[in-house]
Structure formats: structure tokens, C-alpha cells
Design a protein around this motif. Structure first.
Motif: not given
Length: 190
Positions: A37-44, A46-64
Motif C-alpha cells: 500500500x502507499x500512504x501519502x500524507x501532508x500537513x497544513x 494556519x497561523x491566523x487561526x492558530x491551527x494545523x491540519x493533517x491529511x492522509x490517504x491510503x492507496x492499494x496497488x490498483x490506485x484505489x
């Protein structure tokens, strides 16, 4: 003699460009090997709102898409800290899904290098790299990959969504509708 020298320079440049192009991170999403599997991640953040966010998606070998996740953090961390937190959450999320073989991929070259060599150092995010290393023991096979920002649009979109989502939200075999166009673009490249 001049022509011979010129041809030698061209051959050297061609060899050099082949060597460099193989070490350059890709800009498009590439499917993992079968039974992996491929596990892609990223972070974002917002200094204005004093927040951070995480995004993660897990894919199989067929791109699903197997699963996706957004999680809001209660403060605006430094950029490298957010990326390291996202990597840690990605590895943890994969283990929660019962994955045993995976490639964990993000767009922060510094964080990926630290994960590959398990270099803790004195960086403010070193303890997070150590946490990822601990979670990696839950896998039979785990590797780390760097992708350019253009190849990580799904996760970037998820991380941005996390800034406006109050809790940790998980989608099984799906992504939020605002991210669907990026998933389709990645699949079109396969």
C-alpha cells in the motif's frame, strides 16, 4: 579532434542527466507493488487561526483509495513539525487499518530523509521521527518516499480541509468530494 572532444562532453552530460533524473523525486503518483500500500500524507497550518491540519490517504496497488483521514491539531506548529506529525499519524493510521507492507510518502524532503535514516538529531521534530520509528515496528515492510508537491495534491487538499474540520474524520474507501478531482487526476496518470 575538436569533434571527438565535443562528442565525449555530450556522452558525459547524457550519463550525468540520467544519474540525476533517477534521483529526482517524482511529480506524479506511482502505484505501490502488489500486496503493498502507499500512504501519502501532508500537513497544513494556519497561523491566523492558530491551527494545523493533517491529511492522509491510503492507496492499494490498483490506485484505489482504501481510506482517507483529516485531523485538526490544536495549534499552529512549525512547518517541519506539522510534516513530521503528519508522517507519524500516517504510519499510525496504516497500522490501525491492519496494513503490513507500505510506502509512506510525503512532500517534505527533510522529513523523508530523517525518516529514512532514523536521524533524530536536535531538530525540534526529532521526537516525532522517533515516534514514527516506533510505529514502523508494527509493519513487516515499511519504506519512505519523497514526492514533489505537485504529486501530493490529494493530501494537500485533505490537510487544508483539516483546518476547517473540528475532529478527526475518516473515510473508508472514499475521500471527501472536494478532493475527488485530485484522485481522478492521479488515476488518469497510471
Amino acid at each position: 579532434m575538436a569533434e571527438e572532444s565535443w562528442n565525449e562532453i555530450r556522452r558525459s552530460n547524457l550519463r550525468f542527466s540520467r544519474i540525476n533524473s533517477s534521483s529526482t523525486p517524482q511529480t506524479t503518483w506511482i502505484a505501490p507493488a502488489p500486496d503493498s500500500y502507499k500512504i501519502n500524507y501532508d500537513g497544513a497550518l494556519s497561523n491566523a487561526d492558530n491551527k494545523s491540519g493533517i491529511g492522509v490517504v491510503v492507496w492499494d496497488c490498483h490506485g484505489e483509495v482504501i481510506a482517507s483521514l483529516v485531523q485538526q491539531l490544536d495549534q499552529a506548529y512549525q512547518p517541519m513539525e506539522v510534516e513530521a506529525l503528519a508522517a507519524c499519524r500516517a504510519v499510525e493510521f496504516g497500522s490501525e487499518l491492519g496494513l503490513h507492507r507500505a510506502i509512506v510518502e510525503g512532500d517534505s524532503e527533510m522529513v523523508v530523509k530523517a525518516l529514512r535514516c532514523k536521524e533524530y538529531g536536535l531538530a525540534p521534530y526529532a521526537h516525532l521521527i522517533k515516534d514514527v520509528s516506533l510505529f514502523s515496528g508494527l509493519y513487516s515492510e515499511l519504506s519512505y518516499s519523497h514526492v514533489k508537491r505537485d504529486g501530493n495534491k490529494v493530501d494537500y487538499s485533505l490537510a487544508r480541509l483539516a483546518l476547517t474540520t473540528q475532529s478527526c474524520t475518516v473515510w473508508i474507501e472514499d475521500v471527501p468530494s472536494r478532493t475527488l478531482s485530485f484522485v481522478q487526476a492521479d488515476l488518469a496518470m497510471l
